[in-house]
Design an enzyme around this catalytic site. Structure first.
Site, mmCIF file in Angstrom:
data_model
loop_
_atom_site.group_PDB
_atom_site.id
_atom_site.type_symbol
_atom_site.label_atom_id
_atom_site.label_comp_id
_atom_site.label_asym_id
_atom_site.label_seq_id
_atom_site.Cartn_x
_atom_site.Cartn_y
_atom_site.Cartn_z
ATOM 1 N N SER A 291 0.810 -1.163 0.050
ATOM 2 C CA SER A 291 0.042 -0.012 -0.069
ATOM 3 C C SER A 291 0.962 1.247 0.142
ATOM 4 C CB SER A 291 -0.822 0.015 1.389
ATOM 5 O OG SER A 291 -1.526 1.411 1.375
ATOM 6 N N TYR B 255 -2.431 -1.386 10.077
ATOM 7 C CA TYR B 255 -2.370 -1.552 8.880
ATOM 8 C C TYR B 255 -0.876 -0.983 8.095
ATOM 9 C CZ TYR B 255 -3.889 -0.930 3.799
ATOM 10 O OH TYR B 255 -4.333 -0.845 2.320
#
Length: 275
Positions: free
Chosen positions: A155, A168
């Site tokens: 990401s 995350y």
């Protein structure tokens, strides 16, 4: 002729979103698919995760392209289940060339207020689940002796950071280290390993009220338009999000001969968001 004629790809999180897009795009280039996803809600995730019927729709779209697809339910936290899907898929389709460790979740909480289950579930799926995917599937590429490609979906959160997603970001940063070690270990067998780093992508994981609130904490009931206004400020290019196909096209580059000498890289599709 397609860029992936005769190849077989193993894809997690293939029931919808980026995973379905990858399955269809690779099938367009001639690949057969082993598709994996779950059908029940993941605890701690504030939006709907994959549901019954999602994988079947991926199957329908791939078969409409006249490609073969083996689809099975498995949680990436369950190594024996993943191993069985990989083994059965290779037995049915004859080989494995590509592994896309795409499955992932999102949730949000301030770091010092986050409960243990929220942290553990995130790391279990977004980091350990990727290792388990690799452990279950990549030995089949090695055994084939023809080389191949592995792509781990990381990401932009592994490059830039924001509040309330420490778990995350930690998982997505961890994938970069995993990728670099794998690239060194598997390079002698002509297996390339890279990470993908998208900005916000227009999928169910992003297009939901909890994510809107993450981007617009100043509003009590933010709308998609409010979210897009905030998200657009993250990017240099004048867009709020990219589409799943934009990520899938990057995957095709990385797993085909177009990227035959690309390994150990962090491949960014972020509309300039890292700048």
């Amino acid at each position: 002729m397609g860029k992936l004629d005769g190849k077989v790809a193993f894809i997690t999180g293939a029931g919808r979103g980026q995973g379905r897009s990858h399955a269809v795009r690779l099938a367009q280039e001639g690949a057969d698919i082993i598709a994996v996803d779950i059908t029940s809600q993941v605890d701690t995730v504030p939006y709907d995760t994959a549901r019954p019927g999602d994988l079947e729709e991926t199957v329908r779209q791939v078969e409409a392209l006249d490609r073969r697809i083996i689809a099975a339910e498995a949680d990436v936290r369950d190594l024996p289940a993943l191993t069985k899907v990989a083994d059965d898929g290779v037995a049915a389709l004859g080989r494995l060339d590509i592994v896309l460790a795409n499955a992932g979740i999102n949730s949000m909480a301030p770091t010092l207020e986050m409960d243990e289950q929220t942290w553990d579930t995130m790391i279990g799926i977004n980091l350990t689940g990727v290792w388990k995917t690799v452990r279950a599937a990549v030995p089949h590429i090695v055994a084939g002796g023809c080389g191949g490609s592995v792509v781990l979906t990381s990401s932009l959160a592994a490059i830039t950071v924001n509040e309330n997603i420490a778990h995350y970001s930690a998982a997505k940063h961890g994938l970069v280290g995993l990728m670099r070690v794998l690239a060194k270990e598997l390079g002698p067998q002509s297996i390339r390993v890279n990470t993908l780093h998208p900005t916000t992508v227009a999928t169910e994981m992003i297009l939901n009220e909890p994510t809107y609130k993450l981007f617009r904490p100043d509003l009590e009931n933010p709308t998609r338009a409010d979210f897009e206004e905030a998200a657009s400020t993250m990017n240099i290019l004048p867009v709020s999000m990219v589409e799943p196909i934009d990520i899938s096209n990057a995957v095709v580059y990385l797993v085909s001969d177009d990227g035959r000498y690309v390994t150990g890289t962090t491949h960014v599709i972020d509309a300039g968001g890292r700048l």
